[in-house]
Scaffold this motif. Structure first.
Motif, short mmCIF file in Angstrom:
data_model
loop_
_atom_site.label_atom_id
_atom_site.label_comp_id
_atom_site.label_asym_id
_atom_site.label_seq_id
_atom_site.Cartn_x
_atom_site.Cartn_y
_atom_site.Cartn_z
N GLN A 1 12.64 0.39 -2.21
CA GLN A 1 13.59 0.20 -1.10
C GLN A 1 12.86 -0.03 0.22
OE1 GLN A 1 17.06 -0.03 -1.61
NE2 GLN A 1 16.18 -0.14 -3.66
N TYR A 2 11.66 0.53 0.33
CA TYR A 2 10.87 0.45 1.57
C TYR A 2 9.42 0.20 1.17
CZ TYR A 2 15.05 3.06 2.67
OH TYR A 2 16.35 3.46 2.76
N ALA A 3 8.75 -0.67 1.93
CA ALA A 3 7.37 -1.02 1.59
C ALA A 3 6.50 -1.09 2.85
CB ALA A 3 7.32 -2.35 0.85
N LEU A 4 5.26 -0.67 2.70
CA LEU A 4 4.24 -0.83 3.72
C LEU A 4 3.24 -1.84 3.15
CD1 LEU A 4 3.00 0.08 6.46
CD2 LEU A 4 1.81 1.89 5.18
N ILE B 1 0.81 -1.22 0.00
CA ILE B 1 0.00 0.00 0.00
C ILE B 1 0.85 1.28 0.00
CG2 ILE B 1 -2.02 -1.11 0.98
CD1 ILE B 1 -1.23 0.05 3.72
N ALA B 2 2.15 1.12 0.18
CA ALA B 2 3.08 2.25 0.03
C ALA B 2 4.43 1.68 -0.35
CB ALA B 2 3.18 3.06 1.32
N LEU B 3 5.10 2.38 -1.24
CA LEU B 3 6.38 1.89 -1.76
C LEU B 3 7.27 3.09 -2.03
CD1 LEU B 3 7.70 -0.79 -2.66
CD2 LEU B 3 6.61 -0.48 -4.87
N GLU B 4 8.45 3.08 -1.46
CA GLU B 4 9.42 4.16 -1.67
C GLU B 4 10.57 3.62 -2.51
OE1 GLU B 4 9.63 7.42 -0.39
OE2 GLU B 4 7.64 7.29 0.50
N GLU C 1 14.20 7.44 9.36
CA GLU C 1 13.15 7.91 10.26
C GLU C 1 12.00 8.57 9.51
OE1 GLU C 1 11.20 8.21 13.83
OE2 GLU C 1 13.05 7.12 13.45
N ASN C 2 12.30 9.35 8.47
CA ASN C 2 11.22 10.02 7.74
C ASN C 2 10.32 9.02 7.00
OD1 ASN C 2 13.41 9.59 5.85
ND2 ASN C 2 12.42 11.02 4.45
N VAL C 3 10.89 7.96 6.45
CA VAL C 3 10.09 6.94 5.78
C VAL C 3 9.25 6.19 6.82
CG1 VAL C 3 10.17 4.79 4.42
CG2 VAL C 3 11.75 6.67 3.90
N ILE D 1 3.96 5.10 9.15
CA ILE D 1 3.12 5.06 10.36
C ILE D 1 1.92 5.98 10.18
CG2 ILE D 1 3.03 5.70 12.81
CD1 ILE D 1 5.92 4.61 13.03
N SER D 2 2.14 7.17 9.64
CA SER D 2 1.03 8.11 9.40
C SER D 2 0.02 7.54 8.43
CB SER D 2 1.56 9.44 8.86
OG SER D 2 2.31 10.10 9.84
#
Length: 182
Positions: free
Chosen positions: A126-129, A120-123, A149-151, A156-157
């Motif tokens: 490199q990073y995934a929710l 549901i989120a992908l940066e 920390e920002n990712v 979390i938000s």
């Protein structure tokens, strides 16, 4: 005869509930579009998760994704069980629920039983929710054993906006080398 009819109705209801749970996701969650499974393949470290029985007592959890010949995704989840003091792993298969450019999948580790796996989120891959079928399943993944920390705060938000109780997140220790990793 009456018992057979009742049994058939119960079986049909169970099957319908099961099928609905395979293809569901939290109401306010949306899977990533323009998803490229080839960029998603490889190793992901579990940074945080909700506790549930299949990952109970695991730290150093990770997932490895590779493509099968039939275009499904081979999944190897592993981690260190701190109670049993040993590495464990489980193999599974993930399949797209529809359009392969949408990160809405279903994954099975136990035969014909599938559960939702929704990125549901992908940066930048490199990073995934990742959301499960409902608000009881949530993971934060990273290609590295840590996450900026920002990712982390953005994920979390986003999870809170969807309705997740992020105070239930377990922050996974990533302090061992996994001998099961290929």
């Amino acid at each position: 005869m009456k018992n057979k009819t009742i049994f058939k109705r119960i079986a049909a209801c169970v099957l319908l509930c099961f099928l609905a749970s395979c293809t569901s996701m939290p109401e306010r969650a949306q899977p990533v579009s323009q998803f490229d499974v080839n960029r998603y393949l490889g190793t992901w470290y579990e940074i945080a998760r909700f506790d549930y029985r299949f990952e109970k007592d695991l730290d150093n959890a990770m997932a490895e994704y590779s493509l099968n010949k039939d275009s499904s995704v081979n999944v190897i989840n592993s981690g260190y069980n701190i109670k049993k003091k040993k590495w464990v792993s489980v193999n599974g298969t993930a399949k797209f629920r529809g359009d392969k450019s949408v990160a809405a999948l279903k994954v099975s580790f136990f035969g014909p039983f599938y559960a939702g796996y929704n990125v549901i989120a992908l940066e930048d891959y490199q990073y995934a929710l990742v959301a499960g079928k409902n608000l009881d399943y949530l993971w934060i993944l990273s290609r590295e054993k840590k996450i900026p920390e920002n990712v982390k705060q953005n994920f979390i938000s986003k999870a809170r906006e969807i309705g997740y109780d992020t105070s239930k997140l377990i922050w996974v220790k990533q302090d061992r080398k996994n001998p099961l990793k290929k």
